[in-house]
Design a protein around this motif. Structure first.
Motif, PDB file in Angstrom:
ATOM      1  N   LYS A 122       0.623  -1.466  -0.018  1.00 53.52           N
ATOM      2  CA  LYS A 122      -0.006   0.286   0.140  1.00 53.52           C
ATOM      3  C   LYS A 122       0.849   1.134   0.043  1.00 53.52           C
ATOM      4  CE  LYS A 122      -3.297  -0.190   3.112  1.00 53.52           C
ATOM      5  NZ  LYS A 122      -3.674  -0.171   4.420  1.00 53.52           N
ATOM      6  N   GLU A 123       1.392   2.006  -0.891  1.00 54.24           N
ATOM      7  CA  GLU A 123       1.773   3.308  -1.497  1.00 54.24           C
ATOM      8  C   GLU A 123       0.945   4.506  -1.148  1.00 54.24           C
ATOM      9  OE1 GLU A 123       3.801   5.510  -4.498  1.00 54.24           O
ATOM     10  OE2 GLU A 123       3.257   3.597  -5.252  1.00 54.24           O
ATOM     11  N   LEU A 124       1.546   5.050  -0.067  1.00 57.31           N
ATOM     12  CA  LEU A 124       0.320   6.865   0.421  1.00 57.31           C
ATOM     13  C   LEU A 124       1.116   7.553  -0.154  1.00 57.31           C
ATOM     14  CD1 LEU A 124       0.229   5.521   4.317  1.00 57.31           C
ATOM     15  CD2 LEU A 124      -0.815   4.749   2.198  1.00 57.31           C
ATOM     16  N   GLY A 125       0.679   8.342  -0.470  1.00 53.24           N
ATOM     17  CA  GLY A 125       1.287   9.549  -1.023  1.00 53.24           C
ATOM     18  C   GLY A 125       2.256  10.469  -0.144  1.00 53.24           C
ATOM     19  N   GLY A 126       3.009  11.205  -0.954  1.00 52.11           N
ATOM     20  CA  GLY A 126       4.107  11.460  -0.124  1.00 52.11           C
ATOM     21  C   GLY A 126       4.016  13.589  -0.164  1.00 52.11           C
ATOM     22  N   ALA A 127       2.820  13.435  -0.825  1.00 52.75           N
ATOM     23  CA  ALA A 127       2.431  15.458  -0.129  1.00 52.75           C
ATOM     24  C   ALA A 127       2.647  15.901   1.253  1.00 52.75           C
ATOM     25  CB  ALA A 127       1.661  16.005  -1.519  1.00 52.75           C
ATOM     26  N   ASP A 128       2.335  17.094   0.909  1.00 55.71           N
ATOM     27  CA  ASP A 128       2.582  18.077   2.371  1.00 55.71           C
ATOM     28  C   ASP A 128       1.351  17.349   2.967  1.00 55.71           C
ATOM     29  OD1 ASP A 128       5.311  18.605   2.333  1.00 55.71           O
ATOM     30  OD2 ASP A 128       4.678  20.819   1.854  1.00 55.71           O
ATOM     31  N   ASN A 129      -0.002  17.190   2.027  1.00 60.12           N
ATOM     32  CA  ASN A 129      -1.048  17.880   3.232  1.00 60.12           C
ATOM     33  C   ASN A 129      -1.679  16.708   3.201  1.00 60.12           C
ATOM     34  OD1 ASN A 129      -0.824  17.345  -0.151  1.00 60.12           O
ATOM     35  ND2 ASN A 129      -3.211  18.223   0.020  1.00 60.12           N
ATOM     36  N   ILE A 130      -0.780  15.277   2.384  1.00 61.40           N
ATOM     37  CA  ILE A 130      -1.610  14.333   2.878  1.00 61.40           C
ATOM     38  C   ILE A 130      -0.785  13.395   3.349  1.00 61.40           C
ATOM     39  CG2 ILE A 130      -1.570  12.084   1.409  1.00 61.40           C
ATOM     40  CD1 ILE A 130      -1.624  13.204  -0.806  1.00 61.40           C
ATOM     41  N   ARG A 131       0.620  13.630   4.261  1.00 62.08           N
ATOM     42  CA  ARG A 131       1.196  13.030   4.938  1.00 62.08           C
ATOM     43  C   ARG A 131       0.790  12.965   6.877  1.00 62.08           C
ATOM     44  NH1 ARG A 131       5.856  16.697   3.113  1.00 62.08           N
ATOM     45  NH2 ARG A 131       5.754  17.207   4.779  1.00 62.08           N
ATOM     46  N   LYS A 132       0.170  13.620   6.878  1.00 66.91           N
ATOM     47  CA  LYS A 132      -0.907  13.919   8.225  1.00 66.91           C
ATOM     48  C   LYS A 132      -1.450  12.758   8.447  1.00 66.91           C
ATOM     49  CE  LYS A 132      -3.406  17.641   7.221  1.00 66.91           C
ATOM     50  NZ  LYS A 132      -4.213  19.203   7.178  1.00 66.91           N
ATOM     51  N   TYR A 133      -2.253  11.889   7.658  1.00 62.04           N
ATOM     52  CA  TYR A 133      -3.165  11.017   7.345  1.00 62.04           C
ATOM     53  C   TYR A 133      -2.621   9.992   6.503  1.00 62.04           C
ATOM     54  CZ  TYR A 133      -5.786  15.471   6.389  1.00 62.04           C
ATOM     55  OH  TYR A 133      -6.838  16.493   5.847  1.00 62.04           O
ATOM     56  N   TRP A 134      -0.931   9.659   7.194  1.00 63.50           N
ATOM     57  CA  TRP A 134      -0.716   7.963   7.018  1.00 63.50           C
ATOM     58  C   TRP A 134      -0.984   7.515   7.905  1.00 63.50           C
ATOM     59  CZ3 TRP A 134       5.490   9.649   6.113  1.00 63.50           C
ATOM     60  CH2 TRP A 134       5.915   9.844   4.488  1.00 63.50           C
ATOM     61  N   SER A 135      -1.025   7.526   8.811  1.00 63.14           N
ATOM     62  CA  SER A 135      -1.282   6.716   9.774  1.00 63.14           C
ATOM     63  C   SER A 135      -2.955   6.680   9.938  1.00 63.14           C
ATOM     64  CB  SER A 135      -0.965   7.338  11.698  1.00 63.14           C
ATOM     65  OG  SER A 135      -1.945   8.438  11.753  1.00 63.14           O
ATOM     66  N   ARG A 136      -4.058   6.824   9.784  1.00 65.49           N
ATOM     67  CA  ARG A 136      -4.958   5.666   9.177  1.00 65.49           C
ATOM     68  C   ARG A 136      -4.519   4.693   8.150  1.00 65.49           C
ATOM     69  NH1 ARG A 136      -8.917  10.873   7.745  1.00 65.49           N
ATOM     70  NH2 ARG A 136      -8.405  12.601   9.397  1.00 65.49           N
ATOM     71  N   TYR A 137      -3.566   4.946   7.526  1.00 64.02           N
ATOM     72  CA  TYR A 137      -3.857   3.620   6.749  1.00 64.02           C
ATOM     73  C   TYR A 137      -3.062   2.394   7.715  1.00 64.02           C
ATOM     74  CZ  TYR A 137      -5.938   6.462   3.912  1.00 64.02           C
ATOM     75  OH  TYR A 137      -6.566   7.673   3.106  1.00 64.02           O
TER      76      TYR A 137
END
Length: 245
Positions: A122-137
């Motif tokens: 599962k690859e998560l996007g690395g943009a500034d506005n996305i990283r804060k949601y990483w932990s949800r995945y």
């Protein structure tokens, strides 16, 4: 007392039938074989005949080759800043075209096949506005892939360092094996693995954890595959760890 089995295989062809005795090393597999409900059972083109008894047993393992055992599957999460090369590396591992590659804006899942395992990444996007949601995945992950741009600016490298530290200490990831890839080693400004290890303070921070730090680039995918193979070894070791009460 165990019976002594003598096993022969009757092969039918257009020219008739021939009888071949199975090597003695195979007869160990016949201890207490289950009786076949039919007096004679054919597996493919071979009929197994046990001459020490008047019954016939179906011995599928000898005359019918079954499907290979399924490869284990592991669920991994892949994180890193935008531009670190996560999408390109995973696409290359999946033998996908690298034309029109764009940064992942949300998340994507790829099944990356290896000889001894399948990695569902599962690859998560690395943009500034996305990283804060990483932990949800993170939930359900069995391992972590962290990709960093070893040739990035000092500011981006510091951001990557902070994100890796956060991931290594996250409750849902801290006990998992980590594969850290120092990507873009083909660029002139690329930092060495030793420089990355020192700058990221991996030795003190990840002490007691299972982690691998490897250099990589799209120009040497064999090295990338070797790095993933090391991660698979860590995942397999985790499978055989005794449970703790």
């Amino acid at each position: 007392m165990r019976s002594s089995w003598r096993l022969t295989v009757m092969k039918r062809t257009n020219a008739g039938s021939s009888q071949t005795e199975v090597p003695a090393s195979c007869t160990a597999l016949l201890e207490a074989p289950p009786p076949c409900p039919l007096a004679r059972q054919t597996c493919g083109m071979a009929t197994v005949n046990l001459q020490t008894q008047q019954r016939h047993y179906c011995f599928r393992a000898l005359c019918c080759k079954g499907p290979p055992p399924p490869r284990p599957e592991y669920d991994l999460v892949c994180i890193g800043l935008s531009g670190s090369g996560k999408t390109s590396l995973l696409s290359q591992l999946c033998s996908e075209s690298l034309e029109n590659i764009v940064s992942t804006t949300g998340f994507s899942i790829k099944a990356v096949p290896f000889q001894n395992a399948i990695l569902n990444v599962k690859e998560l996007g690395g943009a500034d506005n996305i990283r804060k949601y990483w932990s949800r995945y993170y939930q359900g992950s069995q391992g972590v892939i962290f990709v960093l741009d070893s040739a990035s600016s000092e500011d981006d490298l510091e951001t990557a360092r902070n994100e890796l530290h956060s991931a290594l200490q996250h409750p849902q990831l801290c006990t998992l094996p980590f594969l850290i890839l120092a990507n873009h080693q083909d660029k002139p400004a690329a930092r060495s693995v030793q420089e990355i290890k020192k700058y990221f303070e991996l030795e003190p921070l990840a002490r007691g954890k299972r982690w691998i730090l490897k250099p990589c680039s799209l120009d040497d995918m064999e090295a990338v595959k070797d790095s993933f193979s090391l991660l698979i070894n860590l995942l397999e070791e985790r499978d055989f760890e005794p449970s703790r009460m």
